[in-house]
Design a protein around this motif. Structure first.
Motif, short mmCIF file in Angstrom:
data_model
loop_
_atom_site.label_atom_id
_atom_site.label_comp_id
_atom_site.label_asym_id
_atom_site.label_seq_id
_atom_site.Cartn_x
_atom_site.Cartn_y
_atom_site.Cartn_z
N THR A 258 0.88 -1.17 0.00
CA THR A 258 0.00 0.00 0.00
C THR A 258 0.91 1.21 0.00
O THR A 258 1.71 1.39 0.92
CB THR A 258 -0.92 0.01 1.24
OG1 THR A 258 -1.81 -1.10 1.17
CG2 THR A 258 -1.73 1.28 1.29
N SER A 260 2.51 4.52 -2.99
CA SER A 260 2.35 5.39 -4.15
C SER A 260 2.53 4.63 -5.45
O SER A 260 3.21 3.59 -5.50
CB SER A 260 3.36 6.54 -4.09
OG SER A 260 4.65 6.09 -4.46
N GLY A 295 -3.67 4.54 -4.20
CA GLY A 295 -4.19 5.89 -4.09
C GLY A 295 -5.01 6.31 -5.30
O GLY A 295 -5.35 5.50 -6.16
N ASN A 296 -5.30 7.59 -5.39
CA ASN A 296 -6.32 8.04 -6.32
C ASN A 296 -6.44 9.57 -6.23
O ASN A 296 -6.19 10.14 -5.18
CB ASN A 296 -7.66 7.42 -5.88
CG ASN A 296 -8.77 7.51 -6.90
OD1 ASN A 296 -8.57 7.14 -8.04
ND2 ASN A 296 -9.92 7.98 -6.48
N CYS A 331 -5.44 7.90 1.12
CA CYS A 331 -5.59 7.59 -0.30
C CYS A 331 -7.01 7.81 -0.80
O CYS A 331 -7.22 7.99 -2.00
CB CYS A 331 -5.15 6.15 -0.57
SG CYS A 331 -5.97 4.94 0.48
N GLU A 416 -1.86 12.94 -7.77
CA GLU A 416 -2.58 12.89 -6.50
C GLU A 416 -1.96 13.86 -5.49
O GLU A 416 -0.78 13.73 -5.16
CB GLU A 416 -2.54 11.47 -5.92
CG GLU A 416 -3.27 11.34 -4.59
CD GLU A 416 -3.12 9.97 -3.96
OE1 GLU A 416 -3.90 9.65 -3.05
OE2 GLU A 416 -2.20 9.22 -4.37
N PHE A 418 -1.26 14.37 -2.23
CA PHE A 418 -1.31 13.62 -0.98
C PHE A 418 -1.00 14.55 0.19
O PHE A 418 -0.08 14.32 0.98
CB PHE A 418 -0.32 12.45 -1.04
CG PHE A 418 -0.66 11.33 -0.11
CD1 PHE A 418 -1.82 10.60 -0.26
CD2 PHE A 418 0.19 10.99 0.93
CE1 PHE A 418 -2.14 9.56 0.60
CE2 PHE A 418 -0.11 9.95 1.80
CZ PHE A 418 -1.28 9.24 1.63
#
Length: 471
Positions: A258, A260, A295-296, A331, A416, A418
């Protein structure tokens, strides 16, 4: 290097450095897992349930230190919303345990986990299963919240129905070793990943903690001592060098991470220009089974409707508050509002979100690279609103409005953010139904990622059959 949590008279402190895992320690951990992988694959369901019960008994012993260490590392205060965010991770772990235990009991009794809600078929033949609320406890804790799984089109209710618990129906099970590269942002994700590999896929796990929150490693080792002592889970530490050694080790069968997309692609294709060429040619250099959550840019489609001033005020707070937890280092944090260009309440909603964020306390931007990434967005959008009163080490709540949707290369659609940044764009449409179609197409085709999306629609709008069908 990692850290231990030590207790002083009044508070927990993140201190006392511990060296990273040596090659000998990593080899030793993999040897333990290799020696026990077949035993885990063949363990009966009552044995697995007993381990879950022991974890549930052991976890309360680390709760207080888990919360205190998270607050200390992120420079947050007790008895605050930030403490609630830390407790959320703990609650997620107990939810995993509860659902896994129930699923195992169902497999023992019925051959597969019982689906908690209604199973239906859409007009196009797609099977839909309601999975939240899971039980009466969730129905009380999450009033009005419902979640469904829309199955792959190949799934049918004929010939045995929805495929479930495939590992538990496999004959001649063989043990496997999985390396899990732990999430660095939300502590609750880490056990979610390794418990899935253990109890759903039947693999033993070498957990490599992320350097960002590796202070949780000793607490996880204590809370999950039952599976560590049995030889089914091993904890390891430090960064990219150790992760590379573990994933490339011949004893390792698969990897999950989990993190990038940049880390994922660097592993899968390699770094630099050579890696870019491999990606373009779809020729990975890493060929072991490799799953990931990356992520997204999470879009929020706002459907125009008969919103009152109170509706606008309430939804402004709701949409703004989605950015706040964990300094936006999540994420699934909504990142991009998609509105209809000529909707009469569009700017009121934007103004309400900005007003809300202006009054919210900022938090430490603890995730590595946050400040550099924030500057990249400001360089492209110097008009961005910077809200709140950030202290040293904090970032402002940042809101970029009216991004040109025709500029497909704009950073807000490709990268993204973050950290604590929202964007907003608007699409031309002749009516609400056309807007919904365009917004869905835009989110799926122009906005990076496929993890999560949201749609906000007024209940009265859903009474229009055309709008309801479009949604």
């Amino acid at each position: 290097m990692i850290t231990k949590i030590i207790e002083t008279q009044n508070r927990m402190q993140v201190s006392e450095a511990i060296p990273p895992s040596s090659q000998a320690e990593m080899d030793r951990a993999l040897n333990v897992l290799t020696a026990h992988k077949d035993a885990w694959a063949m363990m009966d369901i009552p044995g697995r349930i007993a381990l879950l019960d022991q974890i549930k008994q052991d976890m309360p012993g680390v709760e207080g230190r888990w919360i205190a260490s998270g607050l200390e590392a992120k420079e947050n205060q007790p008895d605050s919303f930030d403490e609630f965010v830390e407790w959320y991770s703990i609650s997620v772990i107990y939810r995993y345990i509860r659902i896994l235990r129930k699923a195992l009991q169902d497999i023992l009794q019925f051959g597969k986990p019982e689906i908690p809600g209604k199973v239906s078929v859409r007009p196009n033949g797609q099977v839909v299963a309601q999975v939240v609320p899971y039980d009466w406890k969730e129905a009380m804790a999450l009033p009005g919240i419902r979640a469904e799984v829309w199955m792959d089109p190949s799934v049918s209710l004929q010939n045995g129905g929805i495929p479930q618990a495939s590992f538990y129906h496999t004959q001649d099970k063989e043990g496997q070793v999985c390396v899990v590269l732990g999430a660095g942002n939300v502590g609750g994700l880490i056990p979610g990943d390794f418990m899935h590999k253990l109890f759903v896929e039947g693999q033993v796990v070498a957990l490599k903690m992320n350097p960002v929150n590796e202070y949780l490693g000793p607490l996880l080792e204590e809370g999950f001592n039952a599976v560590i002592k049995a030889g089914f889970l091993q904890g390891l530490y430090e960064g990219a060098h150790e992760g590379a050694y573990l994933r490339d080790h011949p004893a390792v069968d698969s990897v999950h991470m989990t993190g990038s997309d940049r880390t994922f692609e660097a592993i899968l294709f390699g770094p630099g220009e050579e890696g870019r060429q491999r990606k373009q040619a779809r020729q990975p250099q890493f060929t072991k089974p490799f799953s990931a959550e990356l992520g997204n840019i999470s879009p929020v489609i706002v459907v125009p409707g008969p919103w009152s001033e109170k509706d606008i005020q309430n939804q402004s707070k709701r949409l703004g508050s989605w950015l706040v937890p964990n300094s936006s280092h999540n994420c699934l944090t909504p990142r991009l509002l998609i509105q209809m260009q000529d909707w009469e309440h569009r700017q009121k909603l934007n103004n309400g979100i900005a007003d809300f964020l202006e009054g919210i306390k900022t938090d430490k931007a603890y995730y590595p690279g946050s400040f550099e990434l924030h500057q990249q967005f400001l360089d492209e959008h110097p008009e961005a609103l910077q809200l709140g009163k950030p202290q040293e080490g904090h970032l402002p709540w940042t809101f970029i409005q009216d991004v040109d949707p025709t500029n497909e290369d704009d950073i807000v659609f490709k990268c993204e953010p973050f950290m604590s940044l929202y964007s907003e764009t608007a699409l031309e449409a002749s009516d609400v139904v056309e807007f919904i179609g365009k917004a869905v197409e835009f989110a799926n085709g122009k906005v990076w990622g496929s993890l999560v999306a949201s749609i906000v629609v007024h209940p009265k709008s859903m009474k229009d059959p055309a709008v309801a069908e479009a949604v």
